[in-house]
Design a protein around this motif. Structure first.
Motif, mmCIF file in Angstrom:
data_model
loop_
_atom_site.group_PDB
_atom_site.id
_atom_site.type_symbol
_atom_site.label_atom_id
_atom_site.label_comp_id
_atom_site.label_asym_id
_atom_site.label_seq_id
_atom_site.Cartn_x
_atom_site.Cartn_y
_atom_site.Cartn_z
ATOM 1 N N VAL A 162 -13.626 -38.591 15.783
ATOM 2 C CA VAL A 162 -12.237 -38.214 15.519
ATOM 3 C C VAL A 162 -12.059 -36.746 15.130
ATOM 4 C CG1 VAL A 162 -11.608 -40.563 14.859
ATOM 5 C CG2 VAL A 162 -12.387 -38.961 13.101
ATOM 6 N N ARG A 163 -13.115 -35.970 15.077
ATOM 7 C CA ARG A 163 -12.954 -34.561 14.728
ATOM 8 C C ARG A 163 -14.230 -33.803 15.066
ATOM 9 N NH1 ARG A 163 -15.484 -33.059 9.856
ATOM 10 N NH2 ARG A 163 -14.028 -31.362 9.469
ATOM 11 N N TYR A 164 -14.097 -32.461 15.016
ATOM 12 C CA TYR A 164 -15.271 -31.594 15.074
ATOM 13 C C TYR A 164 -15.726 -31.267 13.656
ATOM 14 C CZ TYR A 164 -14.372 -30.736 20.044
ATOM 15 O OH TYR A 164 -14.200 -30.882 21.396
ATOM 16 N N LEU A 165 -16.937 -30.788 13.525
ATOM 17 C CA LEU A 165 -17.437 -30.321 12.243
ATOM 18 C C LEU A 165 -16.812 -28.975 11.905
ATOM 19 C CD1 LEU A 165 -21.252 -31.065 12.762
ATOM 20 C CD2 LEU A 165 -19.530 -32.558 11.708
ATOM 21 N N TYR A 166 -16.689 -28.687 10.609
ATOM 22 C CA TYR A 166 -16.238 -27.353 10.230
ATOM 23 C C TYR A 166 -17.269 -26.319 10.683
ATOM 24 C CZ TYR A 166 -12.628 -29.278 7.102
ATOM 25 O OH TYR A 166 -11.529 -29.931 6.581
ATOM 26 N N PRO A 167 -16.821 -25.144 11.103
ATOM 27 C CA PRO A 167 -17.767 -24.105 11.531
ATOM 28 C C PRO A 167 -18.745 -23.722 10.430
ATOM 29 C CG PRO A 167 -15.558 -23.553 12.243
ATOM 30 C CD PRO A 167 -15.431 -24.739 11.326
ATOM 31 N N GLU A 168 -19.960 -23.410 10.825
ATOM 32 C CA GLU A 168 -21.005 -23.019 9.879
ATOM 33 C C GLU A 168 -20.588 -21.794 9.075
ATOM 34 O OE1 GLU A 168 -21.274 -23.588 13.055
ATOM 35 O OE2 GLU A 168 -22.793 -25.146 13.384
ATOM 36 N N SER A 169 -19.804 -20.919 9.671
ATOM 37 C CA SER A 169 -19.359 -19.717 8.974
ATOM 38 C C SER A 169 -18.521 -20.051 7.755
ATOM 39 C CB SER A 169 -18.557 -18.823 9.929
ATOM 40 O OG SER A 169 -17.423 -19.514 10.440
ATOM 41 N N GLU A 170 -17.785 -21.152 7.791
ATOM 42 C CA GLU A 170 -16.991 -21.545 6.640
ATOM 43 C C GLU A 170 -17.880 -21.980 5.481
ATOM 44 O OE1 GLU A 170 -13.885 -20.110 7.512
ATOM 45 O OE2 GLU A 170 -13.298 -21.733 6.158
ATOM 46 N N GLN A 171 -18.960 -22.665 5.817
ATOM 47 C CA GLN A 171 -19.897 -23.059 4.768
ATOM 48 C C GLN A 171 -20.526 -21.840 4.105
ATOM 49 O OE1 GLN A 171 -22.663 -26.175 6.099
ATOM 50 N NE2 GLN A 171 -21.340 -26.508 7.880
ATOM 51 N N ALA A 172 -20.752 -20.808 4.889
ATOM 52 C CA ALA A 172 -21.431 -19.624 4.370
ATOM 53 C C ALA A 172 -20.491 -18.691 3.613
ATOM 54 C CB ALA A 172 -22.089 -18.867 5.525
ATOM 55 N N SER A 173 -19.283 -18.487 4.140
ATOM 56 C CA SER A 173 -18.415 -17.445 3.583
ATOM 57 C C SER A 173 -17.271 -17.969 2.731
ATOM 58 C CB SER A 173 -17.846 -16.589 4.724
ATOM 59 O OG SER A 173 -17.028 -17.384 5.575
ATOM 60 N N ASN A 174 -16.940 -19.241 2.847
ATOM 61 C CA ASN A 174 -15.820 -19.805 2.096
ATOM 62 C C ASN A 174 -16.241 -21.144 1.510
ATOM 63 O OD1 ASN A 174 -13.196 -20.013 1.105
ATOM 64 N ND2 ASN A 174 -12.303 -20.702 3.045
ATOM 65 N N ASN A 175 -17.412 -21.158 0.897
ATOM 66 C CA ASN A 175 -18.073 -22.418 0.570
ATOM 67 C C ASN A 175 -17.313 -23.269 -0.425
ATOM 68 O OD1 ASN A 175 -20.416 -23.948 -1.218
ATOM 69 N ND2 ASN A 175 -20.798 -23.945 0.997
ATOM 70 N N ALA A 176 -16.749 -22.666 -1.457
ATOM 71 C CA ALA A 176 -16.073 -23.460 -2.482
ATOM 72 C C ALA A 176 -14.890 -24.222 -1.879
ATOM 73 C CB ALA A 176 -15.608 -22.568 -3.626
ATOM 74 N N ASN A 177 -14.085 -23.530 -1.070
ATOM 75 C CA ASN A 177 -12.948 -24.200 -0.434
ATOM 76 C C ASN A 177 -13.403 -25.187 0.632
ATOM 77 O OD1 ASN A 177 -10.689 -22.965 -1.795
ATOM 78 N ND2 ASN A 177 -11.237 -21.061 -0.759
ATOM 79 N N TYR A 178 -14.495 -24.842 1.331
ATOM 80 C CA TYR A 178 -15.069 -25.771 2.305
ATOM 81 C C TYR A 178 -15.523 -27.055 1.625
ATOM 82 C CZ TYR A 178 -18.985 -27.929 4.760
ATOM 83 O OH TYR A 178 -19.851 -28.847 5.306
ATOM 84 N N GLN A 179 -16.230 -26.937 0.518
ATOM 85 C CA GLN A 179 -16.733 -28.114 -0.198
ATOM 86 C C GLN A 179 -15.587 -28.986 -0.703
ATOM 87 O OE1 GLN A 179 -19.725 -29.175 -0.324
ATOM 88 N NE2 GLN A 179 -20.999 -27.404 0.205
ATOM 89 N N GLU A 180 -14.539 -28.351 -1.215
ATOM 90 C CA GLU A 180 -13.393 -29.110 -1.717
ATOM 91 C C GLU A 180 -12.717 -29.885 -0.583
ATOM 92 O OE1 GLU A 180 -9.134 -28.375 -4.062
ATOM 93 O OE2 GLU A 180 -10.349 -26.668 -3.411
#
Length: 483
Positions: free
Chosen positions: A446-464
């Motif tokens: 039902v979806r794609y994974l979040y881009p790896e760049s988000e995990q690296a550069s915007n991790n706190a918001n990505y985790q939330e």
């Protein structure tokens, strides 16, 4: 046929970048590479040209057609087996186009019509983001232009329904602006500057999105108002499509692709079953006869089961010469298809569904038959005289009407980006099954994974955001599709 600037020029515009100069600053005090100095007409051309091409080919034909089971792969396209990945190239492209829209609004040469059209395209692009990834940056998404590099992720619910900033509200405001504007725009390769068609498109997008979130809605007054307005797409003449051209570099990409790429797009067993049950002549337009029978008096069309490995295909003794590929309009003609955002038929199918489900008043059969006729017309296929009265097609007031409406709508959305996939996720029709060699434990993604760049550069918001949606995996359903 509409003319538009070559895609290579659009990409040059999209690739503008910032430079700095310290020598002779007083004499050279204007940066000609700054996007704000690009005329809004060229930025608009770029946004439409690039996004329509991405939607039609890379995202529609090469990806979603597997997910919606219009295409089956024989070897290399592992998305057919639900190895989804992040689709980060599209994520990045969307944000690049959104930046161009910001530049349109910031341009001194812009006007209220450019801004409203830009807002319509912005709403479309943000809908792509949230429907492909779930919760995404929205209200703070373009903060990097103002020095805010860590945008929060908004909920899908607020992205669609916030009364001030939500997609539907923005479309409504854009319509109000365009209906009361005397301004003009240039560089519009979608509607040639016809603002009345932009209004119809924006209203039709509202129908699309109101049906998208219909599981979470109890008030359908806005949908009823749109249905009664007479200000939706009225025929195929209002379709939101950008034609491919006969000359390079504006040709449909599959025309110039390798034969291997073409052969990776087999007709599916799903399409085979559905179209043969309808005795539907669109099969001969959308697909080609098998290589083994193409010269026969009665050529045959045969589909391949989705989600099989090469070993499974081989061990099953499947003769690929007896499997159909896509039709000549996709391969043999550089301008045989359009880059589609939306067709008139989609709006009519949506209204038919809304009436059949009791959301609005109206005649479901009229909307439904208008939609089917428009689909046949769009593909230059003669509508059989008895087609609408066939038991497999005709609405009869039973609970099967919804299935008939949505199955026909599914077919009409072939290569319209991910729209068919979104509708299958929302409705479960057709009931698509994971193939035998899928990588997702038999589940429909039902979806794609979040881009790896988000995990690296915007991790706190990505985790939330990941925690909020139930985990960053391809099975975390969005707000509008949860049961």
């Amino acid at each position: 046929m509409k003319k538009h600037i070559p895609l290579f020029l659009a990409l040059v515009i999209s690739g503008t970048f910032f430079t700095a100069c310290t020598e002779d600053f007083d004499e050279i005090n204007e940066n000609n590479n700054n996007p704000e100095t690009v005329s809004p007409q060229f930025l608009l051309t770029n946004v439409i040209s690039v996004s329509s091409d991405l939607n039609a080919y890379e995202q529609g034909f090469r990806q979603s057609n597997y997910l919606a089971q219009f295409s089956a792969s024989i070897e290399f396209e592992r998305i057919d087996r639900y190895e989804m990945g992040s689709n980060s190239e599209y994520w990045n492209a969307i944000f690049g186009l959104l930046s161009d829209i910001q530049s349109i609004k910031a341009s001194k040469a812009s006007n209220e019509a450019y801004n409203a059209v830009g807002a319509i395209m912005q709403s479309y692009l943000f809908s792509q983001l949230t429907d492909l990834w779930n919760d995404v940056p929205y209200t703070e998404a373009l903060g990097a232009l103002e020095g805010a590099f860590l945008p929060k992720y908004d909920t899908q619910e607020s992205i669609y329904t916030d009364p001030e900033t939500g997609i539907i509200a923005v479309l409504q405001k854009s319509v109000a602006t365009l209906e009361n504007s005397n301004a003009t725009i240039e560089g519009d390769v979608l509607f040639n500057g016809d603002l009345t068609k932009w209004v119809k498109f924006a209203n039709s997008l509202q129908v699309r999105y109101l049906m998208r979130i219909s599981k979470r809605s109890t008030d359908f007054n806005a949908l009823q108002t749109l249905a009664d307005s007479g200000n939706l797409m009225q025929s195929n003449a209002d379709n939101a499509v950008v034609p491919y051209l006969s000359s390079a570099p504006n040709q449909f990409p599959l025309f110039n692709a390798s034969s291997g790429t073409y052969r990776e797009h087999s007709m599916t067993a799903t399409v085979d079953s559905v179209l043969k049950s309808w005795n539907d002549p669109r099969m001969a337009v959308l697909y080609s006869p098998t290589a083994a029978t193409k010269n026969n008096a009665t050529p045959e069309y045969t589909g391949l089961l989705n989600g099989q490995s090469t070993n499974t295909i081989s061990s099953s003794g499947i003769d690929l010469n007896k499997i159909s590929l896509f039709g000549s309009i996709f391969r043999d003609a550089p301008d045989g298809v359009d880059a589609q955002y939306m067709q008139y038929s989609e709006t009519q199918f949506a209204l038919a569904e809304a009436v059949a489900k009791g959301y609005i008043s109206g005649n479901a059969a009229t909307y439904y038959e208008n939609a089917i006729a428009a689909s046949f017309e769009y593909y230059n296929t003669v509508l059989p005289v008895d087609y609408m009265t066939r038991p497999e097609i005709a609405l009869d007031g039973s609970e099967n009407d919804i299935t008939k409406i949505l199955a026909q709508k599914w077919l009409s959305l072939i290569s319209v980006g991910h729209e068919a996939w979104f509708n299958v996720r929302r409705t479960g029709i057709p009931n698509l099954k994971a193939g035998p060699d899928n990588f997702n434990e038999g589940k429909y993604p039902v979806r794609y994974l979040y881009p790896e760049s988000e995990q690296a550069s915007n991790n706190a918001n990505y985790q939330e955001a990941s925690a909020r949606i139930g985990g960053d995996n391809i099975n975390s359903k969005g707000w509008w599709e949860k049961d």
